[in-house]
Design a protein around this motif. Structure first.
Motif, PDB file in Angstrom:
ATOM      1  N   LEU A 175     -10.982 -14.707   9.008  1.00  0.00           N
ATOM      2  CA  LEU A 175     -12.433 -14.705   9.120  1.00  0.00           C
ATOM      3  C   LEU A 175     -13.104 -15.568   8.065  1.00  0.00           C
ATOM      4  O   LEU A 175     -14.275 -15.912   8.202  1.00  0.00           O
ATOM      5  N   HIS A 176     -12.397 -15.897   6.976  1.00  0.00           N
ATOM      6  CA  HIS A 176     -12.954 -16.709   5.887  1.00  0.00           C
ATOM      7  C   HIS A 176     -14.291 -16.123   5.425  1.00  0.00           C
ATOM      8  O   HIS A 176     -15.298 -16.826   5.301  1.00  0.00           O
ATOM      9  N   ALA A 177     -14.293 -14.815   5.210  1.00  0.00           N
ATOM     10  CA  ALA A 177     -15.495 -14.103   4.789  1.00  0.00           C
ATOM     11  C   ALA A 177     -15.078 -12.955   3.885  1.00  0.00           C
ATOM     12  O   ALA A 177     -13.915 -12.539   3.883  1.00  0.00           O
ATOM     13  N   PRO A 178     -16.023 -12.414   3.109  1.00  0.00           N
ATOM     14  CA  PRO A 178     -15.678 -11.327   2.185  1.00  0.00           C
ATOM     15  C   PRO A 178     -15.129 -10.100   2.911  1.00  0.00           C
ATOM     16  O   PRO A 178     -15.570  -9.757   4.014  1.00  0.00           O
ATOM     17  N   GLN A 179     -14.170  -9.460   2.280  1.00  0.00           N
ATOM     18  CA  GLN A 179     -13.592  -8.218   2.790  1.00  0.00           C
ATOM     19  C   GLN A 179     -13.092  -7.401   1.609  1.00  0.00           C
ATOM     20  O   GLN A 179     -12.607  -7.956   0.622  1.00  0.00           O
ATOM     21  N   VAL A 180     -13.220  -6.082   1.709  1.00  0.00           N
ATOM     22  CA  VAL A 180     -12.951  -5.197   0.571  1.00  0.00           C
ATOM     23  C   VAL A 180     -12.169  -3.984   1.055  1.00  0.00           C
ATOM     24  O   VAL A 180     -12.430  -3.459   2.146  1.00  0.00           O
ATOM     25  N   PHE A 181     -11.217  -3.537   0.231  1.00  0.00           N
ATOM     26  CA  PHE A 181     -10.517  -2.272   0.466  1.00  0.00           C
ATOM     27  C   PHE A 181     -10.642  -1.414  -0.779  1.00  0.00           C
ATOM     28  O   PHE A 181     -10.398  -1.878  -1.902  1.00  0.00           O
ATOM     29  N   LEU A 182     -11.022  -0.152  -0.590  1.00  0.00           N
ATOM     30  CA  LEU A 182     -11.118   0.807  -1.686  1.00  0.00           C
ATOM     31  C   LEU A 182     -10.463   2.109  -1.246  1.00  0.00           C
ATOM     32  O   LEU A 182     -10.477   2.449  -0.060  1.00  0.00           O
ATOM     33  N   LYS A 183      -9.907   2.835  -2.212  1.00  0.00           N
ATOM     34  CA  LYS A 183      -9.362   4.145  -1.864  1.00  0.00           C
ATOM     35  C   LYS A 183      -9.544   5.114  -3.014  1.00  0.00           C
ATOM     36  O   LYS A 183      -9.663   4.720  -4.190  1.00  0.00           O
ATOM     37  N   ALA A 184      -9.578   6.391  -2.672  1.00  0.00           N
ATOM     38  CA  ALA A 184      -9.658   7.471  -3.654  1.00  0.00           C
ATOM     39  C   ALA A 184      -8.351   8.240  -3.612  1.00  0.00           C
ATOM     40  O   ALA A 184      -7.793   8.474  -2.538  1.00  0.00           O
ATOM     41  N   PRO A 190      -1.643   4.812  -9.352  1.00  0.00           N
ATOM     42  CA  PRO A 190      -1.211   4.710  -7.961  1.00  0.00           C
ATOM     43  C   PRO A 190      -0.868   6.080  -7.384  1.00  0.00           C
ATOM     44  O   PRO A 190      -0.243   6.910  -8.033  1.00  0.00           O
ATOM     45  N   GLY A 191      -1.296   6.297  -6.176  1.00  0.00           N
ATOM     46  CA  GLY A 191      -1.018   7.566  -5.512  1.00  0.00           C
ATOM     47  C   GLY A 191      -1.460   7.512  -4.070  1.00  0.00           C
ATOM     48  O   GLY A 191      -2.084   6.547  -3.624  1.00  0.00           O
ATOM     49  N   ARG A 192      -1.129   8.560  -3.329  1.00  0.00           N
ATOM     50  CA  ARG A 192      -1.537   8.614  -1.928  1.00  0.00           C
ATOM     51  C   ARG A 192      -3.048   8.802  -1.829  1.00  0.00           C
ATOM     52  O   ARG A 192      -3.639   9.561  -2.593  1.00  0.00           O
ATOM     53  N   ALA A 193      -3.628   8.132  -0.868  1.00  0.00           N
ATOM     54  CA  ALA A 193      -5.077   8.188  -0.709  1.00  0.00           C
ATOM     55  C   ALA A 193      -5.516   9.533  -0.151  1.00  0.00           C
ATOM     56  O   ALA A 193      -4.880  10.084   0.750  1.00  0.00           O
ATOM     57  N   THR A 194      -6.601  10.069  -0.705  1.00  0.00           N
ATOM     58  CA  THR A 194      -7.282  11.191  -0.074  1.00  0.00           C
ATOM     59  C   THR A 194      -8.320  10.672   0.913  1.00  0.00           C
ATOM     60  O   THR A 194      -8.686  11.358   1.870  1.00  0.00           O
ATOM     61  N   ALA A 195      -8.780   9.454   0.692  1.00  0.00           N
ATOM     62  CA  ALA A 195      -9.665   8.741   1.613  1.00  0.00           C
ATOM     63  C   ALA A 195      -9.632   7.275   1.229  1.00  0.00           C
ATOM     64  O   ALA A 195      -9.412   6.927   0.061  1.00  0.00           O
ATOM     65  N   SER A 196      -9.828   6.404   2.205  1.00  0.00           N
ATOM     66  CA  SER A 196      -9.865   4.967   1.936  1.00  0.00           C
ATOM     67  C   SER A 196     -10.844   4.322   2.899  1.00  0.00           C
ATOM     68  O   SER A 196     -11.194   4.891   3.938  1.00  0.00           O
ATOM     69  N   ALA A 197     -11.302   3.133   2.544  1.00  0.00           N
ATOM     70  CA  ALA A 197     -12.250   2.420   3.397  1.00  0.00           C
ATOM     71  C   ALA A 197     -12.017   0.929   3.283  1.00  0.00           C
ATOM     72  O   ALA A 197     -11.779   0.398   2.194  1.00  0.00           O
ATOM     73  N   ALA A 198     -12.080   0.260   4.421  1.00  0.00           N
ATOM     74  CA  ALA A 198     -12.009  -1.202   4.471  1.00  0.00           C
ATOM     75  C   ALA A 198     -13.278  -1.703   5.139  1.00  0.00           C
ATOM     76  O   ALA A 198     -13.682  -1.183   6.187  1.00  0.00           O
TER      77      ALA A 198
END
Length: 291
Positions: A175-184, A190-198
């Protein structure tokens, strides 16, 4: 007291090509393909799985890299998280690189693969919400040849792998555009996500794509929230949004993914906390993408 070691697989096959791997799985339908083994071997060690045979994919060079194809990146299913976390890959697909770097400690990132993350389909798989937001497709190799299916179809169970089929490649639009991934996570580091969002911006279509992971069996797409926020963005200008709009987007996503109780009863504190976490992740991810 006695201990019982996991019974070893009856046979191990190490094909050199994807077609040879398909042939091996076709000849032995009960065999299990293995690449990094970060999830498979954990299940074997816990006594949850007793494979009759293993088809090792580590020698198949064609699925360990990537190539460009008609405005897409064709990613080999054997790409490790460590490889995807490097700067050259991050310049290509930033959100997927961020998810790969967050996948766990170094020993997991060095062994775990993109294809394994998809095939295991664990709700906490960090790559899954990114692939859902990017609307990626899978190239599946099997006895009848190769076919493409949307990654979300496999994760939702709408299409399944047939006997002898393997995930060979993942086809991702560039897409040649901004993209973000975050997780809690539930702990520091480092650990397993309780929630994540892209969150992925698609300026060509003047769209915003968002996927929330770890809170359901598969990533969730809040489509109405995507369309609403995209209508507020000045795509021909600086693409900025007021803080109130960002906050409203987070709440919109959270309400869609963690809905109210159908009988009108108050949500339990743990569910309310999860909703607040999803709202914060979505709000911050969109804010960083627009910045």
């Amino acid at each position: 007291m006695t201990t019982h070691a996991p019974r070893a697989a009856q046979s191990v096959t190490l094909p050199g090509t994807l077609d040879e791997a398909v042939a091996a799985l076709t000849a032995m339908p009960a065999a299990v393909p293995v690449a990094g083994g970060t999830d498979l071997m954990a299940a074997v060690n816990k006594g949850l799985l007793r494979p009759a045979g293993l088809v090792g994919l580590g020698r198949i060079n064609e699925i360990r890299g990537w190539q460009y194809q008609d405005g897409h990146a064709l990613l080999g299913a054997g790409l490790t998280h460590a490889r995807m976390g490097r700067p050259d890959f991050a310049a290509l697909i930033p959100a997927l690189a961020a998810a790969a770097r967050a996948a766990g400690p170094p020993q997991i990132r060095n062994a775990g693969t993109l294809g394994g993350n998809i095939a295991t389909a664990a709700p906490t798989g960090d790559a899954l919400p990114v692939l859902a937001a990017l609307e990626a497709d899978l190239v599946v190799a099997g006895p009848a040849g190769r076919r493409e299916i949307p990654v979300t179809h496999l994760l939702a169970g709408r299409e399944l792998l047939a006997p002898g089929e393997l995930i060979g490649f993942v086809r991702v639009p560039l897409l040649h555009a901004p993209q973000v991934f975050l997780k809690a996570t539930g702990r520091t580091g480092p650990g397993r996500a309780t929630a994540s969002a892209a969150v992925v911006l698609d300026p060509a279509r003047r769209g915003v794509r968002c996927a929330v992971g770890a809170i359901a069996p598969m990533p969730l797409r809040p489509l109405e929230a995507e369309r609403w926020i995209a209508s507020l963005i000045d795509w021909d200008g600086d693409r900025g949004l007021a803080p109130e709009a960002l906050h409203a987007f987070g709440e919109y996503v959270a309400a869609a993914c963690v809905p109210d109780s159908p009988n009108g009863e108050p949500l339990p504190p743990a569910v309310l906390h999860l909703r607040r976490t999803v709202a914060a992740l979505a709000r911050r991810a969109l804010g960083r993408a627009l910045a």
